[in-house]
Design an enzyme around this catalytic site. Structure first.
Site, PDB file in Angstrom:
ATOM      1  N   ALA A  65       0.841  -1.191   0.000  1.00 40.88           N
ATOM      2  CA  ALA A  65       0.000   0.000   0.000  1.00 40.88           C
ATOM      3  C   ALA A  65       0.881   1.247   0.000  1.00 40.88           C
ATOM      4  CB  ALA A  65      -0.914  -0.004   1.216  1.00 40.88           C
ATOM      5  N   GLY A 108       0.132  -5.151   0.564  1.00 44.06           N
ATOM      6  CA  GLY A 108      -1.027  -5.135  -0.315  1.00 44.06           C
ATOM      7  C   GLY A 108      -0.757  -5.778  -1.650  1.00 44.06           C
ATOM      8  N   GLU A 111      -1.244  -9.356  -1.023  1.00 45.42           N
ATOM      9  CA  GLU A 111      -2.682  -9.578  -0.845  1.00 45.42           C
ATOM     10  C   GLU A 111      -3.424  -9.537  -2.173  1.00 45.42           C
ATOM     11  OE1 GLU A 111      -3.698  -7.910   3.559  1.00 45.42           O
ATOM     12  OE2 GLU A 111      -2.848  -6.463   2.159  1.00 45.42           O
ATOM     13  N   GLU A 131       3.794  -5.811   7.218  1.00 46.62           N
ATOM     14  CA  GLU A 131       3.069  -4.762   7.934  1.00 46.62           C
ATOM     15  C   GLU A 131       3.479  -4.651   9.398  1.00 46.62           C
ATOM     16  OE1 GLU A 131       0.322  -5.940   4.514  1.00 46.62           O
ATOM     17  OE2 GLU A 131       1.706  -6.958   5.874  1.00 46.62           O
TER      18      GLU A 131
END
Length: 257
Positions: A65, A108, A111, A131
């Site tokens: 992200a 992300g 993911e 993270e």
């Protein structure tokens, strides 16, 4: 349609989407996610497309992200944000989506790959959920899909201690379908997508849904849903064509109905 953060191509019946924020290592911000999901939805609605591939560059799939976008966000702002919910839109895509991953797929980015139906990796691919280094945890499926893919023990190590998986490790633990050279991984993903796109469209979509049901339904519920899908396909022209072609020893001609 023009996009700011992705590049979109078609290869006969395969739709290809390239993440294109090289200056930010393909970090996922709201613009990129919404453009990506819009492109996927457009391909999903296009009868001329049978499967899709998402890729980045040879050096990086997606670095996660966009931390700059969320570093100062409050709880209320995160609850109101449409960033994480954008990932849920991929679950509604009916046609198969394949991730072609090379280089880093982190946070992300990992993911996003996990949300796809299959992953073709280059030998240089690396997967991780870092993270924990930022004082948070994965929030777009990383603790859930990753655990379903690789098991509790390894997922715990990746989520809690920033362990990364090489392409070979990802293949060994069932995270990816295959590992190819950096020169051929994208072509391999496109070929896999093309092979699937050449099959009976409704059967492919029903098959994808049935396999995904195992992650959300009990075994008895999943078996019941599988049977319903199997019986329903006997109402399609493609079922009649497929079985007739088998008996007549010829190639079937699918109509998608």
């Amino acid at each position: 349609m023009s996009y700011e953060t992705i590049l979109v191509e078609t290869h006969e019946r395969v739709g290809l989407i390239r993440l294109n924020r090289p200056e930010a290592l393909n970090a996922l911000n709201s613009t990129l996610l919404h453009e990506l999901m819009s492109a996927l939805e457009a391909f999903d609605a296009d009868d001329g497309i049978g499967a899709m591939v998402i890729t980045g560059s040879d050096k990086i799939f997606a670095a996660g992200a966009d931390i700059k976008q969320m570093s100062q966000a409050s709880l209320v702002e995160m609850l109101k944000s449409d960033f994480i919910p954008a990932f849920e839109r991929i679950r509604k895509i009916k046609k198969p989506v394949i991730a072609a991953v090379s280089g880093w797929a982190l946070g992300g980015g990992c993911e996003l790959a996990l949300a796809c139906d299959m992953i073709v990796a280059s030998e240089k691919a690396k997967f991780g959920q870092p993270e924990i280094n930022l004082g948070v945890i994965p929030g777009a499926g990383g603790t859930q899909r990753l655990t379903l893919a690789v098991g509790k023990a390894l997922a715990m190590e990746m989520v809690l201690n920033n362990r990364t998986l090489s392409a070979a490790e990802a293949l060994h633990h069932g995270l990816v379908n295959r590992v190819e050279s950096i020169e051929s991984y994208l072509e391999s993903a496109l070929q896999l997508a093309a092979e699937i796109a050449a099959r009976a469209p409704l059967a492919v979509q029903f098959g994808k849904e049935a396999v995904n049901n195992i992650f959300e339904l009990s075994l008895s519920e999943g078996l019941a849903a599988e049977r319903r899908a199997f019986y329903t396909l006997f109402a399609t022209a493609d079922q009649k064509e497929g079985m007739a072609a088998f008996i007549e020893k010829r190639t079937p001609h699918w109509k998608g109905k």
